[in-house]
Design a protein around this motif. Structure first.
Motif, PDB file in Angstrom:
ATOM      1  N   THR A 121       3.126  64.862  49.816  1.00 19.05           N
ATOM      2  CA  THR A 121       4.024  63.841  49.268  1.00 19.05           C
ATOM      3  C   THR A 121       4.177  62.687  50.253  1.00 19.05           C
ATOM      4  O   THR A 121       4.119  61.521  49.867  1.00 19.05           O
ATOM      5  CB  THR A 121       5.404  64.462  48.942  1.00 19.05           C
ATOM      6  N   VAL A 122       4.353  63.013  51.515  1.00 18.04           N
ATOM      7  CA  VAL A 122       4.507  61.996  52.555  1.00 18.04           C
ATOM      8  C   VAL A 122       3.220  61.196  52.691  1.00 18.04           C
ATOM      9  O   VAL A 122       3.243  59.958  52.753  1.00 18.04           O
ATOM     10  CB  VAL A 122       4.885  62.647  53.904  1.00 18.04           C
ATOM     11  N   ASN A 123       2.093  61.898  52.742  1.00 17.45           N
ATOM     12  CA  ASN A 123       0.803  61.220  52.876  1.00 17.45           C
ATOM     13  C   ASN A 123       0.547  60.284  51.707  1.00 17.45           C
ATOM     14  O   ASN A 123       0.059  59.165  51.883  1.00 17.45           O
ATOM     15  CB  ASN A 123      -0.333  62.248  52.994  1.00 17.45           C
ATOM     16  N   THR A 124       0.880  60.717  50.497  1.00 16.62           N
ATOM     17  CA  THR A 124       0.656  59.885  49.312  1.00 16.62           C
ATOM     18  C   THR A 124       1.552  58.651  49.347  1.00 16.62           C
ATOM     19  O   THR A 124       1.095  57.540  49.047  1.00 16.62           O
ATOM     20  CB  THR A 124       0.874  60.704  48.031  1.00 16.62           C
ATOM     21  N   GLU A 129       1.893  52.783  50.161  1.00 10.83           N
ATOM     22  CA  GLU A 129       2.387  51.615  50.910  1.00 10.83           C
ATOM     23  C   GLU A 129       1.209  50.781  51.396  1.00 10.83           C
ATOM     24  O   GLU A 129       1.192  49.570  51.242  1.00 10.83           O
ATOM     25  CB  GLU A 129       3.273  52.080  52.070  1.00 10.83           C
ATOM     26  N   LYS A 130       0.205  51.411  51.963  1.00 12.30           N
ATOM     27  CA  LYS A 130      -0.979  50.698  52.468  1.00 12.30           C
ATOM     28  C   LYS A 130      -1.796  50.077  51.336  1.00 12.30           C
ATOM     29  O   LYS A 130      -2.386  49.018  51.495  1.00 12.30           O
ATOM     30  CB  LYS A 130      -1.877  51.642  53.276  1.00 12.30           C
ATOM     31  N   MET A 131      -1.836  50.743  50.173  1.00 11.83           N
ATOM     32  CA  MET A 131      -2.623  50.271  49.032  1.00 11.83           C
ATOM     33  C   MET A 131      -2.119  48.924  48.501  1.00 11.83           C
ATOM     34  O   MET A 131      -2.860  48.193  47.839  1.00 11.83           O
ATOM     35  CB  MET A 131      -2.605  51.319  47.921  1.00 11.83           C
ATOM     36  N   LYS A 163      -5.786  55.454  40.556  1.00 11.01           N
ATOM     37  CA  LYS A 163      -6.320  54.984  41.832  1.00 11.01           C
ATOM     38  C   LYS A 163      -6.709  56.181  42.690  1.00 11.01           C
ATOM     39  O   LYS A 163      -6.051  57.222  42.666  1.00 11.01           O
ATOM     40  CB  LYS A 163      -5.279  54.147  42.593  1.00 11.01           C
ATOM     41  N   GLU A 164      -7.752  55.976  43.454  1.00  9.73           N
ATOM     42  CA  GLU A 164      -8.154  56.978  44.428  1.00  9.73           C
ATOM     43  C   GLU A 164      -7.226  56.893  45.634  1.00  9.73           C
ATOM     44  O   GLU A 164      -6.944  55.807  46.132  1.00  9.73           O
ATOM     45  CB  GLU A 164      -9.583  56.682  44.889  1.00  9.73           C
ATOM     46  N   ILE A 165      -6.775  58.014  46.074  1.00  8.96           N
ATOM     47  CA  ILE A 165      -5.925  58.098  47.260  1.00  8.96           C
ATOM     48  C   ILE A 165      -6.716  58.852  48.323  1.00  8.96           C
ATOM     49  O   ILE A 165      -7.133  59.998  48.082  1.00  8.96           O
ATOM     50  CB  ILE A 165      -4.602  58.843  46.967  1.00  8.96           C
ATOM     51  N   ARG A 166      -6.932  58.209  49.453  1.00  8.78           N
ATOM     52  CA  ARG A 166      -7.694  58.855  50.523  1.00  8.78           C
ATOM     53  C   ARG A 166      -7.076  60.209  50.866  1.00  8.78           C
ATOM     54  O   ARG A 166      -5.864  60.330  51.023  1.00  8.78           O
ATOM     55  CB  ARG A 166      -7.715  57.952  51.756  1.00  8.78           C
ATOM     56  N   LYS A 168      -7.078  62.803  48.866  1.00  9.78           N
ATOM     57  CA  LYS A 168      -6.753  63.552  47.651  1.00  9.78           C
ATOM     58  C   LYS A 168      -8.012  63.668  46.791  1.00  9.78           C
ATOM     59  O   LYS A 168      -8.766  62.713  46.674  1.00  9.78           O
ATOM     60  CB  LYS A 168      -5.659  62.853  46.847  1.00  9.78           C
ATOM     61  N   GLU A 169      -8.198  64.811  46.190  1.00 11.59           N
ATOM     62  CA  GLU A 169      -9.376  65.017  45.353  1.00 11.59           C
ATOM     63  C   GLU A 169      -9.269  64.282  44.024  1.00 11.59           C
ATOM     64  O   GLU A 169     -10.257  63.763  43.517  1.00 11.59           O
ATOM     65  CB  GLU A 169      -9.589  66.516  45.109  1.00 11.59           C
ATOM     66  N   GLU A 170      -8.081  64.256  43.457  1.00 13.02           N
ATOM     67  CA  GLU A 170      -7.904  63.633  42.144  1.00 13.02           C
ATOM     68  C   GLU A 170      -7.213  62.279  42.290  1.00 13.02           C
ATOM     69  O   GLU A 170      -6.359  62.090  43.150  1.00 13.02           O
ATOM     70  CB  GLU A 170      -7.069  64.540  41.240  1.00 13.02           C
ATOM     71  N   LYS A 171      -7.575  61.367  41.387  1.00  8.30           N
ATOM     72  CA  LYS A 171      -6.909  60.070  41.339  1.00  8.30           C
ATOM     73  C   LYS A 171      -5.493  60.269  40.815  1.00  8.30           C
ATOM     74  O   LYS A 171      -5.202  61.263  40.146  1.00  8.30           O
ATOM     75  CB  LYS A 171      -7.659  59.116  40.408  1.00  8.30           C
TER      76      LYS A 171
END
Length: 181
Positions: A121-124, A129-131, A163-166, A168-171
Motif C-alpha cells: 500500500t505504501v509503495n503504491t 505520487e511519482k506518476m 496504469k502499470e505500477i513499478r 506490481k504484476e497487475e496494472k
C-alpha cells in the motif's frame, strides 16, 4: 487497513538552490506547517516527514477526508500565493499519491526512534505520487480509494485508465481530481 497519502513538493531541489539553504528551509518549514494544520483538521495522522514531503494515514473508512485534505491544501497554497511570493519569491506546488490497503507500522532504530511504514500500500501510494510527473497531474488516487469515496466526490474524479505500477504484476485503475490537473 489505512488510507496512505504521500505528498512531495514539486521542484524542491531547484527551489532550494534558487533560495539558498536558509530561505529554502524557511519555505519548507512554512509549507509543512501549513500542510500539517490542514491535514490534522481533516483527521489525518502525520506519520513522518520525508525531506520535502509528508506521509499521512487515515483509517480505511476516511477516504473522503484524505482527498478533502489534499484539495484544501491546494486551495490554501493558491490563496497564500501572495504571502509565499512576498516572503520567498516562490509559491510551492506539490504532488500527492493516495492508496488504501494493509500496512505495517514498526518502530525502527536504536538511538533515534522512527516509526517506519511498510507494505504494498505504501509503495503504491509512493508510485502514484511519482506518476504525477508523467501524467501531468498533481493528485493521483487508486481505485481502492476512489471506490471508498461518496458519489459526490467520485463525480469529481477523472479516470486515467489502468496504469502499470513499478513492482506490481497487475496494472491498477488510476484517477485524478478534475480540478487538480
Amino acid at each position: 487497513e489505512r488510507i496512505v497519502l504521500l505528498i512531495d513538493i514539486v521542484g524542491s531541489t531547484d527551489m532550494a538552490e534558487r533560495l539558498g539553504p536558509e530561505k529554502g528551509m524557511d519555505l519548507l518549514i512554512r509549507f509543512i506547517f501549513d500542510a500539517c494544520a490542514i491535514i490534522r483538521r481533516h483527521g489525518g495522522d502525520i506519520l513522518n516527514y520525508t525531506g520535502d514531503g509528508l506521509v499521512v494515514l487515515w483509517p480505511a473508512k476516511q477516504a473522503s477526508e484524505a482527498l478533502e485534505s489534499v484539495q484544501a491544501l491546494r486551495k490554501h497554497t493558491r490563496e497564500s500565493g501572495d504571502y509565499y511570493r512576498n516572503k520567498f519569491n516562490e509559491v510551492p506546488d506539490f504532488r500527492a499519491g493516495i492508496h488504501a490497503g494493509t500496512i505495517v507500522i514498526g518502530q525502527i532504530g536504536e538511538e533515534k526512534l522512527f516509526l517506519g511504514l511498510s507494505g504494498d500500500t505504501v509503495n503504491t501510494a509512493a508510485r502514484l505520487e511519482k506518476m504525477n510527473k508523467e501524467t501531468g497531474t498533481n493528485i493521483l488516487i487508486s481505485k481502492a480509494v476512489a471506490d471508498a469515496l461518496p458519489a459526490a466526490q467520485q463525480s469529481q474524479l477523472q479516470s486515467l485508465g489502468q496504469k502499470e505500477i513499478r513492482g506490481k504484476e497487475e496494472k491498477i485503475d488510476v484517477y485524478t481530481v478534475a480540478e487538480a490537473t
